[in-house]
Design a protein around this motif. Structure first.
Motif, short mmCIF file in Angstrom:
data_model
loop_
_atom_site.label_atom_id
_atom_site.label_comp_id
_atom_site.label_asym_id
_atom_site.label_seq_id
_atom_site.Cartn_x
_atom_site.Cartn_y
_atom_site.Cartn_z
N ASP A 415 94.11 -37.17 21.03
CA ASP A 415 95.06 -37.46 22.09
C ASP A 415 96.16 -36.40 22.04
OD1 ASP A 415 96.03 -40.22 23.75
OD2 ASP A 415 97.63 -38.80 23.23
N PRO A 416 96.63 -35.89 23.18
CA PRO A 416 97.68 -34.86 23.14
C PRO A 416 98.97 -35.34 22.49
CG PRO A 416 97.30 -35.62 25.39
CD PRO A 416 96.17 -36.14 24.55
N GLY A 417 99.13 -36.65 22.37
CA GLY A 417 100.32 -37.17 21.70
C GLY A 417 100.21 -37.16 20.19
N ARG A 418 99.02 -36.88 19.64
CA ARG A 418 98.85 -36.87 18.19
C ARG A 418 99.23 -35.51 17.62
NH1 ARG A 418 96.58 -41.15 15.55
NH2 ARG A 418 97.61 -40.03 13.85
N ARG A 419 100.51 -35.16 17.79
CA ARG A 419 100.99 -33.89 17.29
C ARG A 419 100.92 -33.82 15.77
NH1 ARG A 419 104.62 -30.85 20.06
NH2 ARG A 419 104.68 -29.62 18.15
N ASP A 420 100.99 -34.97 15.10
CA ASP A 420 100.91 -34.95 13.64
C ASP A 420 99.60 -34.35 13.16
OD1 ASP A 420 99.50 -37.06 14.73
OD2 ASP A 420 100.12 -38.54 13.24
N VAL A 421 98.48 -34.79 13.76
CA VAL A 421 97.16 -34.29 13.35
C VAL A 421 96.98 -32.85 13.82
CG1 VAL A 421 94.68 -34.71 13.45
CG2 VAL A 421 96.27 -36.64 13.53
N ILE A 422 97.40 -32.57 15.05
CA ILE A 422 97.23 -31.21 15.58
C ILE A 422 98.00 -30.21 14.72
CG2 ILE A 422 97.71 -29.72 17.55
CD1 ILE A 422 97.28 -32.21 19.34
N ASP A 423 99.23 -30.54 14.38
CA ASP A 423 100.03 -29.62 13.56
C ASP A 423 99.40 -29.43 12.18
OD1 ASP A 423 101.75 -29.44 15.67
OD2 ASP A 423 103.31 -30.71 14.80
N ASP A 424 98.85 -30.51 11.62
CA ASP A 424 98.18 -30.38 10.32
C ASP A 424 97.00 -29.43 10.39
OD1 ASP A 424 98.62 -33.85 9.20
OD2 ASP A 424 99.91 -32.08 9.02
#
Length: 530
Positions: A415-424
């Motif tokens: 989900d585009p709101g899952r910045r935590d996972v994307i940043d990781d």
């Protein structure tokens, strides 16, 4: 007909206090004002001059208020006694502050009181068992004597308490009192107030105990009402709508919360921002002119954030309050192949695009592994089972996936709101690229999402549905834009509002594949308009 004695506790903004008193007395109710002595004489003189000639206004003996101290209870008692002396026919006493404003018409309040003639509106929770206190001192409020103000005399406050602790100077509350706690803002029947004052006159030990109790305004009236009034005559919820954050701080409402506050099933709201002058004036006008009220509303569960409000105000406030747990350390696993991320708010569209990428390029495609509770197609030591476990051990799971899943390409759906996972993932691999699949989200999807996640219930009105839809669409638009800003050069787009050639080029750059492969994947993406 109810005649309310409003007990207005103020310490600033004389002009607004005058406006409040004038509006609240427009229908024959009374206002008794306590203006903090700390605020100075000039402000008090302005208020007296501005309300001169209003027969429904009285002024209580002023005390120097201090947060968390007996002075706030004393000020409330001074207002009660002055109102009893000055005004006849009082049926209810309503304690409010200069930051409390009506959200309903006078007629609505009249109907609410008439529907519950044998009811006191005061939050009454068990002191030891309810968990109402979120941070700070708990039992220490009662068992030690507090002579100093924690905010102004911090060293003396804690030194005296620690000395009592070391010497064993503990005390117990009066034996016949069952200690209660709750919001300091209440609306009590005149009969209850009379019983409370009579009890205090007989039991001077109660006053002595509470004079050295910490934050007694949250305990004194709550305990006495809970002791003197049968439980069936108490509605344990404040009549004033107020919310505390998870840090125990009061939430401030602004101009764009007007519709939200009007739809709540409370009579007043606290705290309105001092900058929301137009909103304050509108609330007073609603009461003074007796304007109609919204038909729909959401019942607030005492002690809990309303889900819609928590959702609307919680965006962008993610963060760690304390030091991170050891398993939330940096991702250490290295990966030589590409790590590809497909972001899409419509999850079925994102999964379809990821499947197509896997079929065309042979990449290993994983679905929304942090959002959907389905087992992963790999063995990761039981971490692949259960959505809650994956969330708790997010970085450990990513480490295992990046280190163990084979193939030169790995595709995550997020989900585009899952910045935590994307940043990781971006931090873990230099080969990360992101494809943002943007689609117009239909109304039925918004409402289904809102009901599934508990943001609105089955009885939600048009206002709540419209407000939530606006907020969700704004969120969806800003999430992808924020992602592109944060990871410039890594983000490619697939948006049906653009030309096909532009989408084809972006997928080609995203996958670094041939035009024929990009064309096949683009066609599959175009099949999913929603």
């Amino acid at each position: 007909m109810a005649k309310i004695a409003f007990l207005l506790m103020a310490h600033k903004s004389p002009a607004e206090v005058i406006a409040q008193a004038m509006a609240l007395t427009a229908h024959g109710d009374t206002v008794t004002i306590h203006y903090d002595r700390r605020a100075g004489q000039d402000g008090f003189d302005r208020i007296r001059a501005g309300l001169k000639g209003n027969p429904n206004v009285a002024f209580a003996r002023r005390v120097r208020g201090g947060w968390g101290t007996w002075s706030l209870v004393q000020a409330s008692l001074n207002m009660i006694r002055m109102a009893k002396r000055r005004f006849d026919g009082i049926t209810h006493y309503y304690l409010i502050s200069g930051d409390c404003y009506p959200t309903k018409s006078r007629s609505y309040i009249e109907q609410a009181l008439a529907a519950a003639p044998e009811t006191d509106f005061i939050e009454v929770n068990e002191f030891y068992e309810s968990g109402w206190i979120r941070t700070g001192l708990r039992e220490e409020r009662l068992i030690y004597r507090h002579w100093f103000n924690e905010r102004e005399q911090r060293w003396w406050f804690y030194t005296s308490m620690n000395l009592q602790r070391r010497l064993g100077w503990r005390r117990s509350p009066p034996a016949d009192l069952s200690m209660r706690i709750g919001s300091q803002w209440w609306l009590l029947r005149a009969r209850t107030v009379n019983r409370l004052l009579a009890h205090l006159k007989k039991r001077r030990d109660i006053r002595r105990f509470f004079r050295t109790t910490w934050i007694p305004d949250e305990i004194f009236f709550q305990t006495l009402v809970g002791t003197l009034v049968p439980a069936g005559e108490i509605r344990s919820a404040p009549p004033t709508h107020l919310i505390f954050s998870d840090y125990g701080m009061p939430v401030v409402f602004y101009r764009d919360h007007t519709g939200y506050l009007r739809c709540q099933d409370r009579l007043f709201a606290r705290k309105l921002s001092p900058d929301a002058a137009e909103m304050r004036a509108e609330m007073l006008r609603i009461f003074a002119e007796d304007l109609s009220d919204p038909a729909e509303g959401t019942q607030q569960v005492p002690g809990r954030l309303p889900p819609l409000y928590a959702y609307l105000t919680g965006r962008g406030r993610d963060g760690l309050r304390y030091a991170p747990r050891f398993w939330r350390g940096a991702i250490e696993a290295a990966r030589e192949g590409d790590v590809l991320i497909v972001t899409a708010k419509l999850w079925h569209v994102g999964k379809a695009v990821a499947r197509s990428i896997g079929q065309v390029t042979g990449a290993t495609a994983l679905g929304y592994i942090f959002d959907e509770d389905e087992d992963l197609p790999v063995d990761l030591g039981n971490l692949e089972h259960g959505l809650a476990k994956r969330g708790r051990h997010r970085r450990a799971l990513l480490n295992l996936i990046l280190g163990q899943v084979g193939g030169s390409r790995l595709v995550f759906c997020l989900d585009p709101g899952r910045r935590d996972v994307i940043d990781d993932l971006v931090a873990a691999s230099s080969g990360v690229r992101i494809l943002a699949v943007e689609r117009q989200v239909p109304d039925r999807h918004l409402e289904s999402h809102a009901r599934r996640t508990g943001l609105i219930g089955a009885q939600a009105g048009d206002f709540e549905r419209a407000e939530l839809g606006r907020a969700l669409r704004h969120q969806f638009d800003t999430e992808t834009a924020a992602l592109a800003r944060a990871h410039a050069g890594r983000v490619f787009r697939n948006d049906l509002t653009r030309g096909r050639e532009a989408n084809l080029l972006d997928i080609g750059h995203f996958l670094r594949c041939s035009r024929a492969e990009a064309d096949a994947i683009t066609r599959e993406a175009e099949r999913h308009a929603e």
